[in-house]
Design a protein around this motif. Structure first.
Motif, mmCIF file in Angstrom:
data_model
loop_
_atom_site.group_PDB
_atom_site.id
_atom_site.type_symbol
_atom_site.label_atom_id
_atom_site.label_comp_id
_atom_site.label_asym_id
_atom_site.label_seq_id
_atom_site.Cartn_x
_atom_site.Cartn_y
_atom_site.Cartn_z
ATOM 1 N N LYS A 1 0.841 -1.198 0.000
ATOM 2 C CA LYS A 1 0.000 0.000 0.000
ATOM 3 C C LYS A 1 0.876 1.248 0.000
ATOM 4 N N GLU A 2 0.391 2.304 -0.689
ATOM 5 C CA GLU A 2 1.105 3.570 -0.714
ATOM 6 C C GLU A 2 0.101 4.709 -0.826
ATOM 7 N N THR A 3 0.573 5.914 -0.531
ATOM 8 C CA THR A 3 -0.269 7.107 -0.593
ATOM 9 C C THR A 3 0.408 8.156 -1.452
ATOM 10 N N SER A 4 -0.359 8.751 -2.368
ATOM 11 C CA SER A 4 0.138 9.807 -3.240
ATOM 12 C C SER A 4 -0.601 11.101 -2.924
ATOM 13 N N ALA A 5 0.143 12.206 -2.870
ATOM 14 C CA ALA A 5 -0.481 13.503 -2.604
ATOM 15 C C ALA A 5 -1.446 13.880 -3.717
ATOM 16 N N GLY B 1 -4.097 10.164 -3.951
ATOM 17 C CA GLY B 1 -4.702 9.601 -2.749
ATOM 18 C C GLY B 1 -4.138 8.232 -2.395
ATOM 19 N N GLN B 2 -4.953 7.419 -1.702
ATOM 20 C CA GLN B 2 -4.526 6.094 -1.266
ATOM 21 C C GLN B 2 -4.582 5.098 -2.418
ATOM 22 N N GLY B 3 -3.590 4.217 -2.449
ATOM 23 C CA GLY B 3 -3.544 3.212 -3.508
ATOM 24 C C GLY B 3 -2.576 2.111 -3.147
#
Length: 663
Positions: free
Chosen positions: A389-393, A396-398
């Motif tokens: 799991k990762e989060t991008s500004a 969003g969440q992905g």
């Protein structure tokens, strides 16, 4: 019971609010609709779980010496699935309608693309020399991106058919698959397919097989899977040349889990190769990986659809359902045994090493939980995908998913959309880099956000490394020059080249993984006019001059568009990215500066011009200072807007950029 059901139907009709009055006829109509729906659901469940209440088949009469397990391996488009169709027809598993095409390619993506992406098993009953045999066939993919499917399938077999197109000859994946089977110690049966084509050269191709694999040319079978020519010689050859499985019925039950998939009615279904003993419905089995105990609900074979049996015994390959509800409980390569009868663990499988990473994000943030469940279920059926799991500004969440190649990534995306109705955004593919620090530690870089900044690079980083692959290219001799040029322009290192016959060349080289995940294969096909083939395997890491390229909108970085690449590619890639962004970003009331930069240096710039309102339209004549006053006021307002305004890159822009990047 009937009264309760009628009452429930009446309540449903009353609650619907469409009628304030109802009669007996309406109640029975609703009840009948509900009964029909239940029957359809039961029929679907029966079909999916191997027959439900259908009579179980007894296959306990087949001892190991009358069982054969084999797979079909070949280069892509050499006719594996067509050969499987003919063998299923020959043994009566499917009827000879003349319309059977890729019966074992059950996925929609396989039929649309015309390739096999998922290994499928089918058991056949065949009589030879007065003896009845149980033969298990596994049809495997031919593309290099799905080689993990091939390796897992070979673990359940004692032999394999190596299929070669008599018109195309030995291809790169033919060589790779042969050595994969040879390394497993399997018996290899070479077969020439499409021998009835006008362009076929069976004698020449048989000599290629003899030269490349040291298999006598006169032992190679000649068939045409499409027309059925020579098909009746295939299974007798399998029975005579491939050894029966080892193991004993008297030993404790031991099974290897080599494939899984999810069914919404029965949960996780496990495909196992029985190494010792037997198992039947009601037995208690234990997972050696998780030490979890399960009760067997059903056992059976793929025929090619699930068919329930009374038991599964040593040497047989079949499915087991055991109320495994969570997808996290299944582990490919796990060993199962009966409760209170522990056994020694089987070797299992070496985990697949992801070669390409990509970010996956839901288009609608509200779909995150549903997409998370869909990814878990799909990775159960494709264990070579790694999930983080990762989060991008910006997005969003992905998730950051690891794949074996770009085709693997594209097929996974298509399966998500078609099988689970997911609407996703996939970022540009990246490869896993390594950063070695001066204190001796090493860090894997899976996302550009993890790459160290310019200050850290200068003060703490000893070197950066990128993954390489050992590639095999096979093509006609006249394309040797263009092929060598293709490798060198992609920073490749030519190791050797040999002639496999009088007109075909095999080139071995090392290539950076980052340079082959984009358009390398397309260029190879273009320069060889479609006659070249390509295969690769992991080749370790080498030191490389890597930099992080960032995309800035009015000075603000966009993390989802950042990329790590070799310094020599920064300028061209930066200019192309800036040009594409200029095409997709909508104009606003202030200028938008698009910059691509590496190590603090801007390498390319584009500007999206502002929208301007004609503020002087109401001035009809008069002194020019009136117009200048209005224009200066507008100018000051735009300065303030640019200072406080924020550029938002719409998701449509990401979709457009990613689509162009994958072209």
């Amino acid at each position: 019971m009937l009264r309760t059901q009628l009452s429930a139907a009446a309540n449903r009709l009353r609650i619907s609010g469409r009628h304030s009055y109802f009669n007996t006829q309406q109640v029975f109509k609703v009840f009948q609709q509900q009964q029909q729906l239940s029957q359809r659901q039961y029929a679907t469940r029966t079909n999916n779980n191997g027959g439900g209440g259908r009579q179980e088949t007894d296959i306990s009469t087949y001892p190991p010496e009358r069982i054969r397990n084999f797979s079909i391996i070949a280069h892509i488009d050499h006719g594996k699935s067509t050969l499987a169709d003919r063998l299923l027809e020959l043994t009566g598993v499917i009827s000879k309608t003349g319309k059977n095409k890729q019966v074992l390619d059950k996925l929609k993506v396989e039929r649309e693309r015309g390739i096999t992406v998922k290994a499928q098993s089918a058991s056949m009953f065949y009589e030879h020399n007065g003896q009845k045999y149980l033969i298990n066939l596994i049809d495997t993919p031919g593309h290099v991106d799905f080689s993990y499917e091939v390796s897992r399938s070979l673990a359940a077999c004692q032999g394999t058919i190596l299929l070669v197109d008599a018109a195309q000859g030995i291809q790169a994946q033919t060589v790779a698959n042969f050595y994969l089977a040879f390394g497993e110690g399997l018996e290899v049966i070479p077969i020439l397919n499409k021998v009835d084509l006008p362009t076929a050269e069976p004698e020449r191709t048989a000599k290629q097989i003899e030269s490349a694999f040291e298999i006598e040319a006169n032992t190679v079978l000649h068939v045409s899977a499409k027309s059925g020519l020579g098909i009746d010689h295939v299974l007798p050859s399998v029975i005579e040349k491939i050894p029966p499985p080892n193991g004993s019925i008297d030993k404790p039950f031991k099974a290897l889990l080599f494939d899984t998939w999810y069914d919404k009615y029965v949960g996780v279904i496990s495909l196992m190769a029985i190494k010792d003993g037997s198992v039947k419905k009601g037995d208690r089995i234990v997972s050696m990986y998780s030490n979890t105990k399960y009760e067997v609900a059903e056992v059976g074979i793929m025929h090619p659809e699930p068919m329930a049996t009374t038991s599964l015994q040593v040497g047989q390959v079949g499915y087991i359902t055991c109320n495994m509800r969570s997808v996290s409980e299944a582990h490919v390569g796990d060993t199962f045994y009966k409760e209170k009868e522990p056994v020694e663990a089987l070797p299992g499988f070496v985990p697949a090493k992801s070669m390409v990473f990509s970010g996956v994000f839901p288009i609608d943030a509200d779909e995150f939980d549903r997409l998370d469940e869909s990814i878990q279920k799909l990775t159960l059926n494709d264990s070579s995908v790694s999930v983080h799991k990762e989060t991008s500004a910006a997005l969003g969440q992905g998730w950051r998913l690891g794949f074996l190649g770009t085709l693997h990534m594209d097929v996974f995306r298509q399966r998500l959309e078609e099988e689970y109705n997911a609407n996703v955004l996939i970022t540009a593919p990246t490869v896993p880099y390594q950063v070695k620090y001066r204190d001796g530690s090493t860090t894997f870089i899976r996302t550009p956000a993890d790459f160290p900044g310019a200050g850290t690079m200068q003060d703490f980083v000893e070197c950066t490394m990128e993954p390489y692959v050992s590639a095999t290219l096979i093509f006609p001799e006249q394309y040797l020059g263009p092929m060598l040029d293709l490798c060198t322009t992609h920073r490749g290192e030519i190791q050797n080249h040999t002639f496999i016959d009088e007109s075909r060349v095999m080139v071995k080289c090392r290539l950076p993984m980052a340079d082959i995940v984009t358009d390398f294969f397309d260029k190879l096909k273009s320069r060889s006019q479609g006659f070249g083939s390509f295969d690769y395997e992991e080749g370790g890491y080498d030191t490389s001059d890597l930099v992080k390229m960032e995309v800035l909108l009015n000075g603000e970085p966009v993390d989802a568009l950042a990329a790590v690449m070799h310094r020599s590619n920064v300028v061209n890639t930066g200019r192309e990215m800036a040009r594409r962004l200029k095409e997709v970003i909508r104009r606003q009331l202030f200028d938008i500066n698009i910059q691509t930069a590496a190590n603090g240096k801007v390498v390319a710039r584009e500007t999206v011009k502002q929208l301007r309102k004609n503020v002087t339209a109401r001035c009809y004549g008069g002194d020019v200072t009136r117009k200048m006053k209005l224009l200066n006021k507008q100018k000051e307002g735009k300065k303030r807007m640019k200072k406080f305004g924020k550029v938002e890159l719409p998701q449509e822009a990401f979709l457009t950029i990613m689509a162009k990047s994958s072209d």
